[in-house]
Every structure is written in C-alpha cells, then in structure tokens.
Design an enzyme around this catalytic site. Structure first.
Site, short mmCIF file in Angstrom:
data_model
loop_
_atom_site.label_atom_id
_atom_site.label_comp_id
_atom_site.label_asym_id
_atom_site.label_seq_id
_atom_site.Cartn_x
_atom_site.Cartn_y
_atom_site.Cartn_z
N GLU A 407 29.44 42.56 108.40
CA GLU A 407 28.40 42.66 107.33
C GLU A 407 28.51 43.99 106.58
OE1 GLU A 407 25.14 40.36 107.55
OE2 GLU A 407 26.07 39.05 109.01
C1 LIG Z 1 33.91 38.85 114.96
C2 LIG Z 1 33.84 38.84 113.48
C3 LIG Z 1 33.02 37.93 112.83
C4 LIG Z 1 32.98 37.87 111.43
N1 LIG Z 1 32.23 36.90 110.82
C5 LIG Z 1 32.36 36.72 109.46
C6 LIG Z 1 31.77 35.59 108.81
O1 LIG Z 1 31.10 34.77 109.44
N2 LIG Z 1 32.00 35.42 107.48
C7 LIG Z 1 32.74 36.31 106.75
O2 LIG Z 1 32.91 36.10 105.56
N3 LIG Z 1 33.31 37.40 107.32
C8 LIG Z 1 33.14 37.62 108.68
N4 LIG Z 1 33.75 38.70 109.28
C9 LIG Z 1 34.55 39.62 108.48
C10 LIG Z 1 33.92 41.01 108.36
O3 LIG Z 1 32.85 40.97 107.49
C11 LIG Z 1 35.03 41.98 107.92
O4 LIG Z 1 35.86 42.17 109.03
C12 LIG Z 1 34.50 43.31 107.42
O5 LIG Z 1 33.86 43.14 106.21
C13 LIG Z 1 35.63 44.34 107.24
O6 LIG Z 1 36.66 43.82 106.48
P1 LIG Z 1 38.16 43.91 107.02
O7 LIG Z 1 38.18 43.43 108.40
O8 LIG Z 1 39.04 43.23 106.05
O9 LIG Z 1 38.45 45.45 107.05
P2 LIG Z 1 39.01 46.32 105.82
O10 LIG Z 1 38.22 46.04 104.62
O11 LIG Z 1 40.46 46.17 105.76
O12 LIG Z 1 38.62 47.78 106.33
C14 LIG Z 1 39.46 48.55 107.19
C15 LIG Z 1 38.93 49.96 107.21
O13 LIG Z 1 38.98 50.50 105.88
C16 LIG Z 1 37.71 50.95 105.50
N5 LIG Z 1 37.55 50.73 104.08
C17 LIG Z 1 37.76 49.61 103.36
N6 LIG Z 1 37.51 49.82 102.07
C18 LIG Z 1 37.11 51.11 101.95
C19 LIG Z 1 36.71 51.94 100.87
N7 LIG Z 1 36.64 51.49 99.62
N8 LIG Z 1 36.39 53.22 101.14
C20 LIG Z 1 36.44 53.69 102.38
N9 LIG Z 1 36.81 52.96 103.43
C21 LIG Z 1 37.14 51.69 103.22
C22 LIG Z 1 36.73 50.17 106.34
O14 LIG Z 1 35.52 50.85 106.48
C23 LIG Z 1 37.49 50.06 107.64
O15 LIG Z 1 37.30 51.24 108.35
C24 LIG Z 1 33.75 38.78 110.67
C25 LIG Z 1 34.56 39.71 111.34
C26 LIG Z 1 34.63 39.75 112.72
C27 LIG Z 1 35.54 40.74 113.37
#
Ligand SMILES: Cc1cc2nc3c(=O)[nH]c(=O)nc-3n(C[C@H](O)[C@H](O)[C@H](O)COP(=O)(O)OP(=O)(O)OC[C@H]3O[C@@H](n4cnc5c(N)ncnc54)[C@H](O)[C@@H]3O)c2cc1C
Ligand SMILES: Cc1cc2nc3c(=O)[nH]c(=O)nc-3n(C[C@H](O)[C@H](O)[C@H](O)COP(=O)(O)OP(=O)(O)OC[C@H]3O[C@@H](n4cnc5c(N)ncnc54)[C@H](O)[C@@H]3O)c2cc1C
Lengths: 599, 599
Positions: A407
């Site tokens: 989230e």
């Molecule tokens: C168990 C689980 C359940 C989930 N359930 C759902 C669901 O039901 N529906 C859904 O749609 N999604 C779901 N998610 C997805 C979740 O919302 C994302 O994992 C989360 O938003 C982070 O995105 P990412 O994993 O692509 O990480 P990334 O966006 O790749 O982030 C990696 C790192 O980079 C940092 N970062 C990214 N952009 C920036 C920026 N602009 N400035 C500074 N730092 C940055 C982040 O803070 C993080 O530290 C789920 C994830 C998990 C693990």
C-alpha cells in the site's frame, strides 16, 4: 444542520494549529455497540483463526481460507463499510478502523480481509454506478464473492501509473479486451471479482474495471513463496483477451489512477489501525512469557532490561492507537459535515479521506514501524524461543515485515506526506508560510524567558509540542525557499521532514488522548498513560532533533546554519524525563495485569 | 625477546587512552596468503553452498550438510585454528576471524561451521590434555568427526551455570554417568563429538566433558523448526546414563563455566566478523538490484532515499569491519606477547582473548545489529521482491535474526561489557577513576576555548572522540559512585553505558582505520572511507547523546543533573556534517563499482 461543535481542523493543519484535547476522539470513547462488534470479531479470530493458524499458513488445504472467509461473511464482518441498502452493516468510518484493528491480529487472514473489504470492495462502493453497486456489493458484503485488487505489475510497483496492461474496446463498443500481467495480487487464488487497472489505447492514465473471473481469459501463476502472511493468497495474474462488458468500467476513462490513489489512502489508515491488535497481542504474549520464564532464579521481567522493552513496546503502541483513531475520527467528522451539507455519501467519503491523506500516510508509516519494533523486541524477549516456529514470535516477526512495503512503501508514503503539505501550502489550503515566516523572525530575536505555568497537566509538554512544530516550520520553510521545485529531488531532506512530521503528530496525539482521558477518569486513573506520553515525547524530541539536524546540514551553510542550529536547540529544549523509572512503573503495571492493558 | 613496537593497550582501555592509527590492524593489511585463503573459502561457498542453498535449507536431504562439511574439511577450512601438529593449519587468530568472516555469507552453513570450529573444537584445543588433543583434534580438523557444544538447557539459557544435567562418577571411578537434557544444540543431528557441560554431584559449577556419540545413551528430538538458518541442525539432546570415561573430563572439576565463558568470548568476536561477508553480500545485491530495477523511468538507486540507504548500509559495515579486526589483532598481538614471554600456547590464547573480552562483546553486539540493519534495508530496497522467497533478501533477513540471540543475547553482552569495565576499574586493571575525577573537575571549570588545529586529517574528529570518552567517564563515573553495588540491578543505565561504549569504540576504530589507510594510499584514494568515518561519527554522537541523557535522567536530580547536562552538551559538540552529500558520494561510488567496494 451541522451539529458538530468541535473545532474542525484540516488535513496537515496539525503542523500549525493547536488542538484542544476535547476535540479529538480517543480509543476509550468507542461505545458499547462498537465494542460488542469488536468482541464478536475477536471471538471469531479466537475460534476460527488462532487454532488453525498453522494449517492456514501451510497452504496445504486450499479450502481453509475461503471457508474462513465465508464464515466471516456470515457474521457480517465483510460488510462493515457497505451500506445497509447493499446488504452491509453501514458502519461508520472509525468503526471500520476498529474492526481492521481487531482483524489485524489474525496473521495471514488480515491481509485477505484487508484486500477484500478495502481495496477490493471500496472502489465499487465509492466509484460504482448504481447498477454496479447493486450487482456487486451485496455479494461482496456477504462473502459470496471474494474480491482482489490488480494494480501492481512486474514493472509498475511504486510507479503504479506506468502499468502496461491494456484495454481495447471492441468494434461494436460492447466489450473491452484486457491483456496484461499483474503481480503480487492478494486473494487472487480464490477471488471472483478483480478490480483491474489498465490503459485504454495509449492513454496516459489508468482506467479501472470490475472484472468477473467468469468472464474468462484470466490465468495465474502458482502462489508466491513469501517471508510471512503465508496463508494469504498472492499470485501473478495474466489477462489474455479477457472480455469485459463496457458497462463494467469503473468511473470514467482515465480516472483509474485517481481511484487507486484514493482507495490507497483508506488502505493506509486501515493498515495503521490494522497493526494495533497484532502489536497488543505480541506485547501480551511477551508479558506472559517473561513472567513464566525464569533465569537466575527470577522471572526475566524482573530485569530492568526486559521491563524497559515491555514498556517501550506498549508506549509506541499506545501512541499509534492515539494518532490513528484521532485521524480516523477527523475523517469521519469531515464526512458527516459534507453529507450534512448535502454532498452525496460516496463522494463525501472520498473527500473526507482525501482531506486527511497526510494523516493516512502518517498512520501507515508510524504503525508499520511500531509493529516492526514490537515484534523485534518480542523475539528478543523470548530469547532462543523467539527464533522457534513453535512459539508465536517467529510468525509475528515474519508477518509484520510486509506492512512497510505494501500500500505504498514507507519511503513513498514519507515523500507523499511532505509533498502534500507543501502542495497544500502552495495552494493556500493550509497557511504554512505565515507561521514559517514568524518562526524565521523569531530566530533572530531574543528568546523570551517567560516561564510557563506548569501546574496544569501537560502544560510543559504542550509547550514542547508547540516548539517542535516550529522545528518543522523552520526547517521545512527554509528548505522550501532554498530548494524551491528541486526539493522533490532532495529526498533525504523530504525523509527528514517526514520524520519530524510523524513524530509531532504522534507525540501530540498521545498527549491529547491522555489529557482527554484524564478529563474523563481523573489523573490518578491515568498515571501510566501520562507516563507513556511523557516518555514518548522525550524520545520524539531526540528523533526530531536528529532528523532536523541532518536536514539542516544538508542544505545550509555558514551563518544561516548557525542561526538554524541555535533555533533547533531552542525549539527542542525539554526537561529531562526519568525514563527508567517511568518505564519500570509502566512495565510493573502491565505485568500485574498480565497483558497490554491500555485499550 | 618481545619485538612488538606498537603501543600495547589493555582490554577496555580504549575508553581512557588514545590510540595511534599506526598501532591498529586494518582489514586492508591482510597479506597475500591470507587473501588466498579467504578466496579459496569464497570459492568453496560459491560452488558448494550458494547453488544448493534451497536444498540445504529444505533439510530434505539429511546428507547435504554433512557432505558439504566433509568437503570443507578436505579443503582445510575446519582446521584453520588447529595447530599443524594436530593436523590443522595453525593459522593466526585474525586469520581465523577472516575465514569466519567469509563463511558468514554461507547462510545456515555458517552456523554449522562456527559451532564445529569454534565452540565445538576450541574447548579441546585450549583445555584438553595432550592425550585428548592428540585423539580428537586431528579428526575434528579434517572433518572426519563433527562437533557440537551442549551448554544450554530448557531452564538454563542466559543463566547457563544453572544447568541441571548431572555427571556421577561410577563406583570404580572409571566412568561418569551423564543424565540430563540439552536444548538448541547446533550440529547435534550429525555430530560425533559432544562437548557437554554437567554438574558433578551437587557442585555449584559446571564441569565439561568430551563425549563421543559412540559412548551411547544419547538420543535426540526432531530438528527444531526455526525462523532461519533452517539448514543448520538444531536439536534437543537427551543424555540417559551416557557413560563417559573419566579421562574425558575437560580441564578440572568445576572449571566448566569458566571454559564456557572463555570459549564464548572467542565465539562472540567470531560472530562479529562472521556477520561481515553476509552484510557485504546483501549490500552488493541491493546495489545490483537497485541498478536493474527501474521505476518512474529510472533506476531506483538514482533516488536519494535509496542512495542514503545503500550508503548507510555500507558505512555501518565498514565500521564493524574496522572495530572487529582491530580487536582481533589486539588479541593476536597479546597472545604473541605472552607466548614470547614463555607462556604455553593454549594458555596464552585464552589469556589473550580474556584480556579483550570487552571488545569481543562489543564486536558481537555491533556486528549483529549492523547485520539486522543491513538486511532490513536490503528487504526494503527490493520492495515487494524483498518479501519473496525467490529473491535473496528474504532468507538473509530470517537468517540474520539469530545473531542477536545466541552466544549470549545482546542484552547479556551489553551488561557484561559494562560490568567488566567496572570490575577492571575496581581491580585497578584499568585506571578509570583518575580520568573520571578529572572529567568531574572539568565540569565545574570554565571550558577551554582553545581552538584546535584542524588542518590535519581527522584532527577535529579525534577531538570529538576524546570528548565522547569523557561522556562515558562522566556518566559511568557518577553512576558507579552514586549507585555503588546497586548499579548491576540498574540495567537500564548499564544498557545506556553499553551503548556509549559501543559507539565510542566503533567510531574511533573507523577513524583510525581510515587514517592508517590514508597513510598507506594517500587521501585522494580514501575519500569515501573518510566520508564514511565522518558520517558514522556524527550519528554516533547523536546516539551517545541520547543514551547518556537517558542515563543522566535516571539517577541524577537538581543541580548535579544540570551540571552533567551541561557537560554532555560540551562533550557532544561536533560540527554539522552534510550527511546527504556524503552519503550520495559514497552510494554513487558503490553503484559505479556494482558492489560493496571497501574491503
Ligand atoms: C505480499 C504482497 C501483497 C501485495 N498485494 C497487492 C495487491 O493485492 N494488489 C496490488 O496491486 N499490489 C499488491 N502488492 C504490491 C505492492 O503494493 C508493491 O510491492 C509495492 O507498492 C512496492 O512496489 P514494488 O514491489 O514494485 O517495489 P518498487 O516500486 O520497485 O520499490 C523498490 C524500492 O524502491 C523505492 N522506490 C520506488 N520508487 C521510489 C521513488 N520515486 N523514490 C524513492 N524511492 C522509491 C521503494 O520505496 C522501495 O524501497 C503486494 C505486494 C506484496 C509483497
Ligand atoms: C538456532 C540456535 C542455535 C543455538 N545453538 C546453541 C549451541 O550450539 N549450543 C548451546 O549450548 N546453545 C545454543 N543455543 C542457545 C542460545 O545460546 C540461547 O538461546 C541463548 O543463550 C539465550 O538463552 P535462552 O534462549 O534460554 O533465553 P533466556 O535466557 O531465557 O533469555 C530470554 C530473554 O531474557 C533476557 N535475559 C536473560 N537473563 C537476563 C538478565 N540477567 N538480565 C537481563 N536480561 C536477561 C535475554 O536477553 C532475553 O532477552 C542456540 C540457540 C538457537 C536459537
């Protein structure tokens, strides 16, 4: 007629305004009906979840979560926020927070629950047409259908709007064909309804759709193997020419990202409350274990090192409770105001939450970090047993770690909260600049040596809070001026400012809650809450000091820096608190009660 | 003749003495032979462990760990510390630390390795009779036999000496019959040799025995289900009339607790080095992932929020390296001194380690907390992927959590380090009181306004370190005087003092290492190390300030408190460091190198 007499405050305004204790809602004010609902929910967890937690997490029985889910539906737990006309219980915003709070101790199921009732159901509730609501909400409210929320993609996580999933309208205009891949989708394994975000043609922004599994064209990968919440279904979902009737578009074309953002605001504050019961449970277990466990001939919680851990775990949880329900009620009151002024219910709810998006982000960040602290200390109190899957801390530790990630990661939420404050200030929605100027002037003037009357409870602490707000105004104001547009790319400073904001809101909320509680129960009955508020404030001051110093060091030099450092010193002055004695008192009381006794 | 020219310093004396950079050993000084050994070890991990890590942790193949173990033996890795005359490699103390460092990145196997080569083998090496050494060491050094260490019992963890396992001498005086239950025994599942601590009759203190599995009477429970290091065997072990030849007693009757303590000292500093390669590996992976992972159109490590994480992970690891190898060499030098002065090798080793028991505890505490910080940030950098068992962070996060628990919890180690300092001061082994008195006098005198010549590298930082030592002397001295014997039961203050100690040793070690490195390579080649030392020092000052304030608030009042707070302010003064810019520089350099590039 608007009958609310409390002084209403806008989102983010806590940074510049003082709030009267009587104007905030406190946990202790939940009424009998709400408490009964919470108890029913707790009973459900105790009978359906806790005894089956191993089986749930083993994922060996694919029926167990769907079955528990159906039972939750029968009890009405899935329809808390859904209006009665759609088969739900139509409960207030803060009641739904309370239920999320209780369900939060249900391990994997709490994610299942949140994904369904929150991000899965609310888009339809808030953005659906009358037909869509009539068709879907009753089945979602009873658990006949399960929902999931498909926003994230392999290449679009934090940058959700960059998703590549496509929706193309058929020649006859009757269907959209959806193609693409979603990732990390909670509940995907057994969901009937998929809220899918996709781009129509080459749109810049997402559009949302209500997709039924039965439409076909939906396949998925195996369950993800995760660190924790192992019983919660999480899958990659593929849409291959998935045929969605045109009338299943949610809201307008291109409105999807806005929907996603608004729904996530609600999701965030619900996570903020959703960590609370898990934290309380861990604290209660740690109290019990540390009473039973004897080393050196005594219960280990006779040791100061353990007492201070137990107390600090409780202090932070109490503070998180304070801020989250304060924000929850502010949202609810705003919704009621808007409805009273004639706004449609769904729109009022959205506007109410949007107004307090800053506080929602604070609640998520503070809560998730408190939870990680609590479970980490919980493991440590258990010693070797903390590392064993046969004791409860091990699971709690693994389950907790997701909350800082989903989230919106805590980094994204920190950036958002500061960004929103600055944006609101630019738009004139909160008057940040005047007070910032005043602080700036104060810096170069002789400090006043007025001594305040500290005979009243928290008089000194409130002075401290006032000054801490000046820290934010000083550092945030100067940073905004010095860096202008570039501030968004100075993320380290944004993070520092976010830390300052979070701690101000947290410390102030605890003090206001305690003050209100004292007004209800008298000072004697609240000695521990008073102590908790004081200990928290004193450590918040240290954290604010450290964060502000880093920020100042990052964009100032020479004389300006000197002046600001002097200001910082002035604004973070606080009488020393005997944290050792206070923490011991708090711990002794908890040990006597045998559990977290503050809510 | 003693040919060592360095100014030798006693254990704990870093608190009152200044050390010349030339007098410490730095990681960069490991010679070719040592580096080759480390590389062989790394190759072994890359070929034998990393590709099999899933299988190892699944525990489905009970042969895999014993097989890898045997191969490690063939390579000589199990005999690093065993003298050549017993079939080992007879390497120096700091070399064995280096090997523990490298093996530390081998996940579960690193515990297997540590339990065997450390707590399993060393009791025999240091306390065994000639016969015992001749009989057991060659087989342990080659891995023909595996060893485990049976100290902990269900009711005797931190309070190890309270164990109830009994040893009773047979009527004919030939055997001891051992009865009792041990818990959390690493390597138990495949061990041939059990170092068992038991009480003879109603002795107050433990006695140690070398027990062969083949003696019979040993049974065990199933493998424990653990949060991490799942491939490392951990079992409860039962001794039922286990018949141990009398000559298998280790050292004297009643000497077991002393053995346990001394062996744990070595275990602790080896854990301190044992976290390093794991941390480096996580940092390198986080660098790579954050380069590959793109959001908002760019690699996520172009964001300041990610850069500052990567940098801070590296900074703390660099600091931990600095302090651990500094302490390791101090131990080694002391051993050499003692041997040169005629002491028997094994006794010299024990005395050497015992002398620096304080630094061993610091190394364990600092290292384990750095590791937890690094893996936690590693998970966060990976976002959702950090939570997935298909990416490396998830395992690293779970595996890391044990280190704060075993070989003495960090609470026990914190208490020990302060207790030892005070005890040594009482015994006159370190002259703490005079400097403490001097600081006390300084408090009431006018502060000197001498400006120091800051043209020399680290001149200012060294002044800061000097003053931080005064913080310890001021707070520790006053606490010892005010609380006398009661200080041991004022654990919160002990914890505060421990934090101050750890941070002083850490920050000083980093600065000395960097200074020495600059003397070898020139300032230009060391800009990042200089930056790391400065950033660390500035945050160490904050932490020391917070800990000292808590302590002061816990046992002082009124004027005394005021004077101490003023002293604290004076002694924690430091020019502001632009941490944002420095961390960015450090991160950019690491990103360019694609890995942790500082060792
Ligand atoms: C168990 C689980 C359940 C989930 N359930 C759902 C669901 O039901 N529906 C859904 O749609 N999604 C779901 N998610 C997805 C979740 O919302 C994302 O994992 C989360 O938003 C982070 O995105 P990412 O994993 O692509 O990480 P990334 O966006 O790749 O982030 C990696 C790192 O980079 C940092 N970062 C990214 N952009 C920036 C920026 N602009 N400035 C500074 N730092 C940055 C982040 O803070 C993080 O530290 C789920 C994830 C998990 C693990
Ligand atoms: C995976 C694993 C492998 C292990 N391997 C071995 C092994 O090979 N051999 C072996 O002998 N043991 C082994 N151990 C045991 C390990 O050393 C103990 O778990 C550890 O010493 C802590 O003891 P405990 O678990 O009984 O915790 P406790 O001693 O019960 O401690 C519980 C909590 O109380 C605190 N506490 C205890 N006493 C005090 C005090 N006086 N003051 C303040 N706080 C206190 C602790 O810090 C901790 O927070 C292993 C443990 C694990 C989990």
């Amino acid at each position: 007629m608007n009958t609310i007499t409390k002084q209403s405050i806008n989102g983010g305004e806590f940074l510049i305004k003082e709030t009267d204790a009587q104007d905030i809602f406190i946990f202790e004010e939940f009424n009998e009906e709400q408490k009964m609902m919470a108890q029913a929910c707790q009973d459900f967890i105790d009978t359906e979840i806790t005894p089956n937690i191993e089986e749930i997490d083993s994922m060996k029985n694919p029926e167990i979560i769907p079955n528990i889910f159906k039972k939750a539906g029968e009890l009405g737990l899935l329809g808390i926020s859904v209006p009665e006309q759609y088969g739900g219980m139509g409960m207030s915003f803060n009641t739904s927070m309370l239920i999320a709070d209780i369900v939060g101790s249900a391990g994997s199921f709490s994610t299942t629950y949140g994904a369904h009732t929150g991000i899965g159901t609310l888009p339809i509730l808030y953005y659906g047409t009358e037909d869509q609501k009539a068709k879907y909400l009753p089945k979602l409210a009873t658990g006949e259908w399960a929902a999931c929320y498909c926003l994230t993609e392999p290449d679009a996580g934090s940058d959700a709007n960059s998703g590549k999933t496509k929706a193309v309208l058929s020649q006859d205009g009757k269907h959209y064909l959806i193609n693409g891949q979603k990732m990390w989708i909670s509940n995907a394994g057994f969901a009937d309804i998929f809220i899918v975000f996709a781009k129509i043609d080459d749109d810049k922004n997402l559009t949302a759709f209500i997709v039924e599994k039965s439409f076909g064209g939906i396949t998925m990968n195996e369950e993800e193997k995760k660190m924790g919440i192992k019983g919660s279904s999480t899958r990659q979902v593929f849409f291959n020419d998935c045929k969605v009737p045109a009338e299943n578009m949610l809201s307008d074309r291109g409105n999807g990202f806005k929907i996603a953002v608004n729904i996530l605001n609600i999701g965030r504050i619900k996570l903020g409350s959703g960590i609370l019961n898990g934290a309380r449970e861990v604290i209660s277990q740690a109290i019990k274990y540390s009473t039973e466990r004897k080393q050196f001939g005594v219960s280990i919680n006779t040791f100061g090192a353990i007492k201070s851990k137990l107390a600090e775990m409780a202090i932070r949880t109490y503070v998180s409770e304070s801020l989250t329900y304060r924000a929850g009620q502010d949202i609810e009151d705003r919704i009621n105001d808007l409805v009273a002024s004639g706004m449609e219910d769904a729109i009022a709810k959205l506007k109410g939450v949007e107004e307090f998006a800053i506080e929602c982000a604070i609640s998520k960040v503070h809560g998730s970090e408190v939870l990680d602290y609590v479970v980490d200390q919980g493991v440590q109190v258990y010693g070797g047993m903390g590392y064993s899957a046969d004791a409860p801390m091990e699971r709690a530790y693994r389950d907790a770690r997701i909350v800082r990630i989903y989230e919106g990661t805590n980094e994204i939420n920190r950036m958002l909260m500061v960004g929103m404050v600055l944006k609101r200030a630019m738009k004139g929605e909160i008057n940040l600049f005047e007070p910032a100027m005043a602080v700036s002037q104060e810096l170069t003037s002789v400090p006043s040596f007025d001594t305040i009357d500290t005979s009243e409870l928290f008089a000194a602490e409130k002075e401290v809070i006032k000054k801490l707000k000046k820290v934010f105004l000083m550092v945030g104001g100067k940073a905004a001026m010095a860096l202008q547009d570039k501030i968004e790319s100075e993320q380290e400073i944004m993070m520092n400012l976010a830390d300052v904001m979070v701690e101000i809101y947290a410390a102030e909320s605890a003090i206001l809650r305690t003050q209100k509680l004292v007004s209800l129960r008298g000072e004697e009955a609240c000695v521990h809450q008073i102590a908790m508020s004081q200990v928290y404030l004193s450590s918040a001051v240290d954290r604010i000091n450290a964060a502000a110093k880093e920020a100042i060091g990052s964009f100032t030099k020479g004389d300006e820096q000197k002046v600001m450092l002097m200001g910082l010193k002035r604004f973070t002055k606080m009488d020393l608190v005997d944290t050792k004695t206070l923490r011991r008192q708090i711990a002794d009381y908890m040990i006597e009660k045998g559990k977290y006794p503050f809510s």
